[in-house]
Design an enzyme around this catalytic site. Sequence first.
Site, short mmCIF file in Angstrom:
data_model
loop_
_atom_site.label_atom_id
_atom_site.label_comp_id
_atom_site.label_asym_id
_atom_site.label_seq_id
_atom_site.Cartn_x
_atom_site.Cartn_y
_atom_site.Cartn_z
N HIS B 318 0.83 -1.20 0.00
CA HIS B 318 0.00 0.00 0.00
C HIS B 318 0.86 1.25 0.00
O HIS B 318 0.47 2.27 -0.56
CB HIS B 318 -0.94 0.00 1.21
CG HIS B 318 -2.16 -0.84 1.02
ND1 HIS B 318 -2.22 -2.16 1.39
CD2 HIS B 318 -3.37 -0.57 0.47
CE1 HIS B 318 -3.42 -2.64 1.09
NE2 HIS B 318 -4.13 -1.71 0.53
N GLY B 319 2.02 1.20 0.64
CA GLY B 319 2.90 2.36 0.61
C GLY B 319 4.18 2.06 1.35
O GLY B 319 4.19 1.27 2.29
#
Lengths: 80, 499
Positions: B318-319
């Site tokens: 996601h990051g």
Amino acid sequence: MDKQQIFDTVQEIFRDNFDDAELTLTRETCADDIEGWDSLEQINLLSACEAEFGLRFQLSDIRGLRNVGDLIDLIERLNG
Amino acid sequence: MSLQSFAYFGFLALTALVYLHLPRRLQPPFLLAASWLFYAAAMPAMLPLLLALCAFTYGCGRGLSGAHKTAFLRLGVIGSLAVLAFFKYVNFLAGLFPWGLRLPALALPLGISFYTFAAISYLVDAARGDCPVERSFVRYALFLSLFATVTQGPICRAGRLLPQLDAEHRFDAARCVRALRLFALGLFKTVAVSDVLGVLVDNVFAHYREYGGLMLLAGGVGYTLQLYFNFSGYSELARASGLFLGLELPENFKTPLFSTNFSELWSRWHISFSSWLQDYLFTPLVWADVGGLTRGRVRRLPPLLCIFLVFFLSGFWHGSTLPFMVWGFLQAVYRVGEELLHRRFGKPKKRAPAHRLWAKRAVVFCLWCASEVFFRVGMGPNPQPLGVADAARFLGGCVRALSPARFAGELYAALYSDFYAHSLMIALYVAFLLAALALAFWLDYRRCFAYKNQPAEAALAGEKHRTLLYLLLIAFILVGFILQSGGFGSSGFGMYAGF
């Protein structure tokens, strides 16, 4: 071990794992039918089967399993 | 062109109209051209990348039917992951070198995660023999580039979608009605619920230091709902778009907020991604023979460790920033902790009393909201950069200064200063938001408990007063659109397009 014996043993493993003495399996029983049969429970069940029947499953063995019937056939095939 | 924009309505209608009337052999190339046009309209600079990935993984796929199957599988999977990792983490890695490795900030190609995941799933399935190797480049490229799914999924499986792309599609009134129902529902969730809620949430996160506990609670819970209704609504718009063309795309959400545990939640939230992780990462990891690596001391990795790794990697996907890693770590802690509790206190019973089930739902929801605060901090939009410490302070603030009077004052001031400098408009905004949320929750409640999580459009069609419901949905959508042009923009592409 014949098919019925395998079936009874597997049913015992399921009852033990799901903590439910009245659980009744059929060949068509699948993950949608039993509350809590998720991917981790699947591993617990298969590991218990490995220990009980003295087998070792490979990824390719267990990937195609759709229901209890498939599992019984797999155990019979590997046991035979 | 986001799936909730007027331009898209025209694009979809025109594409479907032409597509359904073309001779069969022209249908796939036409849809591919439309999909590439759609992508080019959003991000022209990155269209060549999409084309290159289509060609590269198509070639690797063809190689799977030859003698060097394993080599082509490795090449395709590692190549795709390398492209994904490069675009996702190059800025992060460049930042690790303080001695002046300065690269121009690289934009993330729209939807790159979703089409590389689809490509990897195709290659693995084809190598395993779960789906045939696709011979037509046009159909394969369409599988990866289909405009309904290219920006943020759902991640399709080749075995389900490729045969559909090969079939002839003609207009079917019943299917079109299903698609319209689903489209209305998706628009309602994105435009009338999520975007409207987003105004308040953005304000709370921007000024969280000044707010009392109730305002922070509203912001934290509000964000979870904003994300859920945006992403599930967007997935429904994608599925409805497919239905207009005669394609059945997979469902991404099955009323996850009514889950009684985290195992269940992850089988009902972002399903196409969580099942991807399960099939291509978790299961191979669990059954991998690691005897060689550990000199025979351990044959297999402990399943709980695998769960931990998968959730952590999901957070990292996601990051690459710390808040997302904390988010992934929290998911791992929730899931593993729940498993340990089950081992200690016994498995949940099938027929538990209703009050216990609702208590569990409430606990799962609260824990989930807490983790989403980290997600929001990582994802933004934030006027000033926020970090893990801010998320922790935010959560700590939720249990302090819980005065309803203060909440009312802060809510009023926030809405007043932000966009509606009039008491009546503020009252209308709050009333509209509450009514939209109530309707959205009621629909989910019915789908979950009255229709056993059948597809959303089927649940909607089963209602006795469905005509009234359709009118309500349309009315909410119209007011939602009017609200958006009255001071704040929509979320543009869905909130997940940034991954």
